[in-house]
Write a protein that holds these residues in place. Sequence first.
Motif, PDB file in Angstrom:
ATOM      1  N   THR A   1       0.856  -1.172   0.000  1.00 41.20           N
ATOM      2  CA  THR A   1       0.000   0.000   0.000  1.00 41.20           C
ATOM      3  C   THR A   1       0.895   1.225   0.000  1.00 41.20           C
ATOM      4  O   THR A   1       2.118   1.118   0.099  1.00 41.20           O
ATOM      5  CB  THR A   1      -0.964   0.009   1.208  1.00 41.20           C
ATOM      6  N   GLY A   2       0.288   2.375  -0.132  1.00 39.00           N
ATOM      7  CA  GLY A   2       1.055   3.611  -0.168  1.00 39.00           C
ATOM      8  C   GLY A   2       0.110   4.792  -0.234  1.00 39.00           C
ATOM      9  O   GLY A   2      -1.117   4.641  -0.195  1.00 39.00           O
ATOM     10  N   VAL A   3       0.679   5.976  -0.331  1.00 41.59           N
ATOM     11  CA  VAL A   3      -0.128   7.183  -0.326  1.00 41.59           C
ATOM     12  C   VAL A   3      -1.067   7.204  -1.525  1.00 41.59           C
ATOM     13  O   VAL A   3      -0.696   6.855  -2.642  1.00 41.59           O
ATOM     14  CB  VAL A   3       0.774   8.432  -0.311  1.00 41.59           C
ATOM     15  N   GLY A   4      -2.308   7.620  -1.252  1.00 41.48           N
ATOM     16  CA  GLY A   4      -3.295   7.735  -2.317  1.00 41.48           C
ATOM     17  C   GLY A   4      -4.631   8.140  -1.745  1.00 41.48           C
ATOM     18  O   GLY A   4      -4.932   7.871  -0.575  1.00 41.48           O
ATOM     19  N   PHE A   5      -5.438   8.802  -2.569  1.00 39.43           N
ATOM     20  CA  PHE A   5      -6.793   9.194  -2.186  1.00 39.43           C
ATOM     21  C   PHE A   5      -7.750   8.337  -3.013  1.00 39.43           C
ATOM     22  O   PHE A   5      -7.755   8.424  -4.247  1.00 39.43           O
ATOM     23  CB  PHE A   5      -7.009  10.683  -2.433  1.00 39.43           C
ATOM     24  N   TYR A   6      -8.549   7.517  -2.333  1.00 38.22           N
ATOM     25  CA  TYR A   6      -9.360   6.504  -2.996  1.00 38.22           C
ATOM     26  C   TYR A   6     -10.837   6.670  -2.683  1.00 38.22           C
ATOM     27  O   TYR A   6     -11.233   6.843  -1.518  1.00 38.22           O
ATOM     28  CB  TYR A   6      -8.930   5.103  -2.533  1.00 38.22           C
ATOM     29  N   GLY A   7     -11.643   6.596  -3.730  1.00 40.81           N
ATOM     30  CA  GLY A   7     -13.065   6.418  -3.535  1.00 40.81           C
ATOM     31  C   GLY A   7     -13.361   4.996  -3.134  1.00 40.81           C
ATOM     32  O   GLY A   7     -12.531   4.088  -3.301  1.00 40.81           O
ATOM     33  N   LYS A   8     -14.543   4.778  -2.611  1.00 42.90           N
ATOM     34  CA  LYS A   8     -14.948   3.431  -2.259  1.00 42.90           C
ATOM     35  C   LYS A   8     -15.036   2.571  -3.517  1.00 42.90           C
ATOM     36  O   LYS A   8     -15.235   3.060  -4.616  1.00 42.90           O
ATOM     37  CB  LYS A   8     -16.297   3.460  -1.538  1.00 42.90           C
ATOM     38  N   ASP A   9     -14.889   1.265  -3.332  1.00 48.58           N
ATOM     39  CA  ASP A   9     -14.949   0.364  -4.468  1.00 48.58           C
ATOM     40  C   ASP A   9     -16.339   0.391  -5.086  1.00 48.58           C
ATOM     41  O   ASP A   9     -17.356   0.563  -4.397  1.00 48.58           O
ATOM     42  CB  ASP A   9     -14.603  -1.054  -4.016  1.00 48.58           C
ATOM     43  N   ALA A  10     -16.382   0.222  -6.401  1.00 46.65           N
ATOM     44  CA  ALA A  10     -17.672   0.246  -7.087  1.00 46.65           C
ATOM     45  C   ALA A  10     -18.610  -0.826  -6.560  1.00 46.65           C
ATOM     46  O   ALA A  10     -19.839  -0.636  -6.530  1.00 46.65           O
ATOM     47  CB  ALA A  10     -17.458   0.081  -8.591  1.00 46.65           C
TER      48      ALA A  10
ATOM     49  N   ASN B   1      -1.814   3.723  -6.456  1.00 50.25           N
ATOM     50  CA  ASN B   1      -2.019   4.831  -7.380  1.00 50.25           C
ATOM     51  C   ASN B   1      -2.255   6.125  -6.616  1.00 50.25           C
ATOM     52  O   ASN B   1      -2.640   6.116  -5.446  1.00 50.25           O
ATOM     53  CB  ASN B   1      -3.219   4.524  -8.278  1.00 50.25           C
ATOM     54  N   GLY B   2      -2.033   7.251  -7.274  1.00 51.69           N
ATOM     55  CA  GLY B   2      -2.255   8.531  -6.615  1.00 51.69           C
ATOM     56  C   GLY B   2      -3.711   8.745  -6.258  1.00 51.69           C
ATOM     57  O   GLY B   2      -4.053   9.166  -5.149  1.00 51.69           O
ATOM     58  N   ILE B   3      -4.615   8.480  -7.216  1.00 52.87           N
ATOM     59  CA  ILE B   3      -6.055   8.559  -7.021  1.00 52.87           C
ATOM     60  C   ILE B   3      -6.637   7.257  -7.524  1.00 52.87           C
ATOM     61  O   ILE B   3      -6.229   6.747  -8.574  1.00 52.87           O
ATOM     62  CB  ILE B   3      -6.684   9.730  -7.814  1.00 52.87           C
ATOM     63  N   GLY B   4      -7.614   6.691  -6.789  1.00 52.47           N
ATOM     64  CA  GLY B   4      -8.163   5.418  -7.219  1.00 52.47           C
ATOM     65  C   GLY B   4      -9.580   5.209  -6.748  1.00 52.47           C
ATOM     66  O   GLY B   4     -10.214   6.089  -6.170  1.00 52.47           O
ATOM     67  N   GLY B   5     -10.083   3.988  -7.009  1.00 52.16           N
ATOM     68  CA  GLY B   5     -11.441   3.636  -6.630  1.00 52.16           C
ATOM     69  C   GLY B   5     -12.448   4.130  -7.634  1.00 52.16           C
ATOM     70  O   GLY B   5     -12.161   4.293  -8.819  1.00 52.16           O
ATOM     71  N   ALA B   6     -13.685   4.364  -7.170  1.00 53.45           N
ATOM     72  CA  ALA B   6     -14.773   4.868  -8.001  1.00 53.45           C
ATOM     73  C   ALA B   6     -15.265   6.182  -7.411  1.00 53.45           C
ATOM     74  O   ALA B   6     -15.544   6.260  -6.220  1.00 53.45           O
ATOM     75  CB  ALA B   6     -15.914   3.858  -8.065  1.00 53.45           C
ATOM     76  N   MET B   7     -15.361   7.213  -8.233  1.00 51.83           N
ATOM     77  CA  MET B   7     -15.798   8.539  -7.788  1.00 51.83           C
ATOM     78  C   MET B   7     -16.763   9.117  -8.818  1.00 51.83           C
ATOM     79  O   MET B   7     -16.338   9.553  -9.880  1.00 51.83           O
ATOM     80  CB  MET B   7     -14.611   9.490  -7.622  1.00 51.83           C
ATOM     81  N   SER B   8     -18.039   9.119  -8.503  1.00 49.37           N
ATOM     82  CA  SER B   8     -19.036   9.726  -9.378  1.00 49.37           C
ATOM     83  C   SER B   8     -19.346  11.143  -8.920  1.00 49.37           C
ATOM     84  O   SER B   8     -19.176  11.488  -7.750  1.00 49.37           O
ATOM     85  CB  SER B   8     -20.325   8.894  -9.370  1.00 49.37           C
ATOM     86  N   ASP B   9     -19.805  11.960  -9.881  1.00 48.43           N
ATOM     87  CA  ASP B   9     -20.201  13.342  -9.577  1.00 48.43           C
ATOM     88  C   ASP B   9     -19.100  14.064  -8.797  1.00 48.43           C
ATOM     89  O   ASP B   9     -19.344  14.730  -7.788  1.00 48.43           O
ATOM     90  CB  ASP B   9     -21.506  13.356  -8.781  1.00 48.43           C
ATOM     91  N   SER B  10     -17.872  13.934  -9.294  1.00 48.06           N
ATOM     92  CA  SER B  10     -16.692  14.384  -8.558  1.00 48.06           C
ATOM     93  C   SER B  10     -15.749  15.169  -9.452  1.00 48.06           C
ATOM     94  O   SER B  10     -15.881  15.159 -10.681  1.00 48.06           O
ATOM     95  CB  SER B  10     -15.960  13.175  -7.939  1.00 48.06           C
ATOM     96  N   THR B  11     -14.772  15.846  -8.826  1.00 43.03           N
ATOM     97  CA  THR B  11     -13.768  16.616  -9.566  1.00 43.03           C
ATOM     98  C   THR B  11     -12.387  16.394  -8.957  1.00 43.03           C
ATOM     99  O   THR B  11     -12.247  16.224  -7.740  1.00 43.03           O
ATOM    100  CB  THR B  11     -14.081  18.119  -9.544  1.00 43.03           C
ATOM    101  N   VAL B  12     -11.381  16.403  -9.824  1.00 44.03           N
ATOM    102  CA  VAL B  12      -9.975  16.379  -9.409  1.00 44.03           C
ATOM    103  C   VAL B  12      -9.291  17.494 -10.185  1.00 44.03           C
ATOM    104  O   VAL B  12      -9.217  17.445 -11.416  1.00 44.03           O
ATOM    105  CB  VAL B  12      -9.308  15.023  -9.696  1.00 44.03           C
ATOM    106  N   ASP B  13      -8.770  18.507  -9.480  1.00 43.72           N
ATOM    107  CA  ASP B  13      -8.290  19.706 -10.151  1.00 43.72           C
ATOM    108  C   ASP B  13      -7.008  20.209  -9.501  1.00 43.72           C
ATOM    109  O   ASP B  13      -6.901  20.298  -8.270  1.00 43.72           O
ATOM    110  CB  ASP B  13      -9.355  20.806 -10.064  1.00 43.72           C
ATOM    111  N   GLY B  14      -6.021  20.525 -10.326  1.00 37.42           N
ATOM    112  CA  GLY B  14      -4.832  21.218  -9.852  1.00 37.42           C
ATOM    113  C   GLY B  14      -3.935  20.410  -8.942  1.00 37.42           C
ATOM    114  O   GLY B  14      -3.269  20.962  -8.069  1.00 37.42           O
ATOM    115  N   LEU B  15      -3.846  19.098  -9.167  1.00 35.02           N
ATOM    116  CA  LEU B  15      -2.934  18.262  -8.397  1.00 35.02           C
ATOM    117  C   LEU B  15      -1.621  18.062  -9.161  1.00 35.02           C
ATOM    118  O   LEU B  15      -1.562  18.193 -10.383  1.00 35.02           O
ATOM    119  CB  LEU B  15      -3.548  16.896  -8.106  1.00 35.02           C
ATOM    120  N   TYR B  16      -0.583  17.730  -8.419  1.00 36.62           N
ATOM    121  CA  TYR B  16       0.679  17.246  -8.989  1.00 36.62           C
ATOM    122  C   TYR B  16       0.887  15.857  -8.419  1.00 36.62           C
ATOM    123  O   TYR B  16       0.918  15.679  -7.194  1.00 36.62           O
ATOM    124  CB  TYR B  16       1.832  18.168  -8.611  1.00 36.62           C
TER     125      TYR B  16
END
Length: 686
Positions: free
Chosen positions: A342-351, A380-395
């Motif tokens: 495992t490692g750093v990451g922001f994850y939505g819940k599994d579908a 991964n940096g961002i993962g999982g399932a994310m509906s009705d969502s936004t990811v903006d301005g990340l590095y």
Amino acid sequence: MSRSTPRALARPLARPRRSAALAAATAAAAGLSMVSAAPALAAGGGVTPTAVTRAAIDPALVAGRGASLGIVEQEAENAATDGTVIGPSTTAYTLPAEASGRSAVNLTPGQYVEFTLPSPANAVTVRYSIPDAPTGGGITAPLDVSVNGHDHRTLTLTSQYAWLYNEYPFSNDPNAGPLHPDWWTTECSCVPDATTPAPVFPTPFRPNHFYDEQRLLLGRTYGAGSKIRLTVPAGSDAANTTIDLMDSQLLAPPKVDLAAANVLLFGADPTGARDAAAAFDRAIAFAQKTHLKVYIPPGTYQVNRHIIVDNVTIEGAGSWYTTVKGHQVTLSSPAPDGSIHTGVGFYGKDASAGGSHNVHLSGFAIEGDVRERIDTDQVNGIGGAMSDSTVDGLYIHHTKVGMWFDGPMTNLRITNNVIADQIADGINFHTGVTGSLVRDNLIRNTGDDGLAMWSETTADANDTFDHNTVQTPVLANGIAIYGGADNTVSGNLIADPIREGSGIQVGSRFGAVPFTGHLWIGDNTVVRAGTYELNWNIGLGAIWFYALQGSITADVEVTGDDFLDNTYNAIMLVSDWSVKDLYSISNVHFSDIKVDGTGTSVVSARVAGSASFRNVVARNVGAVGVNNCGSFHFTAAGSEFSLFDLGGNTGGGTTGPWPAPWELPNTITCDDRPAVVPPPPPSPWS
């Protein structure tokens, strides 16, 4: 793509000091001795102003294409230097081939490269390569950064996330022999263990993934005309430091949100000394109950696992000021999904658990620690399932995949992000991602596809990849579409794919559901693609259609695209030899296309089927306009692939017009490996 196919990377382990002898050998393997050039000096002795490029090309030639992020790119080969310019070259497994624009500057200790800023800036990004350790695992080395002859700072460069060797799953040992002696190997045109005498392979064998990048805040704003000099200090452990490019930016001050749930109030340590994951969880839980945002102020926060997000907004002070950084951690036992780390990451819940909704992430960096590719790992940096969502301005830096989404899910917007130096993909829509948008993102130096829609088991539908810049994917394609329905690829800028892929691919492969409905590919620019395919030992097209696991029959419209400086072909339609009589490609329509420079042909057809062409203008074509092999049966009736001329197709090159009347509709013009004629640099169209 992250998949169980021969595409894996090995983990760097040690950091011994670099021996001069091995450094020289490794540098030679990477092509450092190819071409040298004098310092970039003006006739009167003054420094020539450093040219501004986009994807290492004149910005006027790519106007309106790619991401608009306020980043100013300058190539090292255009800067003042007392080092050695390497390249340009597309030779596999060399430093020039993996450089932006296929060229860079090599420095030895004491040498420099100097960029002149074209506009005010307070931050720079340096893309570089330094040698590996003798037994793999990388080294560190200093780089002095000065502005206008003073204001010195030191960047600590590393090759711990670079330098891989060999075949899948790749090796970190530069002295290892072939990992799979029963595999076909292009270098000897053989299966090694079936060959007598056994072939001898050079070491390092197939070195690759040479580059990394680092960012530096300059501490103040410097005006146009300021000179930023990068100097390798005397005594550096790096026998060679290769500088590819420098990006400069003028950043706004850090964002402050006093009304949000500040992670500091929940115990997060902004120095990175203590793990902040639990504090993030507490801040998120509080924000969900109180309907507040979560704010991560400037600092570096240690997080060594996934942060699960649902119905929450998390914003940082800006990706240059707020960093969430973690170590890769080995799990005591494999997770249910097969992950062993495992490692750093922001994850939505599994579908399967309903996924997450209303997640909004912005304004911070994610710094991972992934040094090997394990396809089952969720690192991964961002993962999982994310509906009705936004990811903006990340590095997002040094994770396995920048963003990997497993559907079904819908209505995700990904905008204004920078994703660099990944082990696998940049962004992947995997299985049932619908109604989603990826726009204005910079993707650089991925270990697999830069952007991908992979419709495995369930179609990705009504998705759009629009106005992104994808540079130097080391493996696979800039943008890849594997199955799906009614998707769009528009306004993107793709440059310098390295191997086993090219600029844009439309592929029936990797278990994807068939293409249905429409696929629109419009107004994109692909630069220096049409690459060499290692396993087939032929050139690909800058855009290529591949029928491997089924026919491609959906309506595909390729309109308004530019294919510039193609190493081999501009357009390819192909199937694999083993299924050449099973699958075909048809209903593909090309219109209003500009092709400026091909090493070989405008179109290479190696499959049954057909395509239509209208207003496809080509110049500087190195071989015949059409290389039509069809299904390789060479029947008296002609090729099994037909090209329909709908008018306005003009131009040509060294061997005649494009298309020649006798080439249409299905004349056999099959030349498996024609001589390559390097085209001149692209230029404006009159």
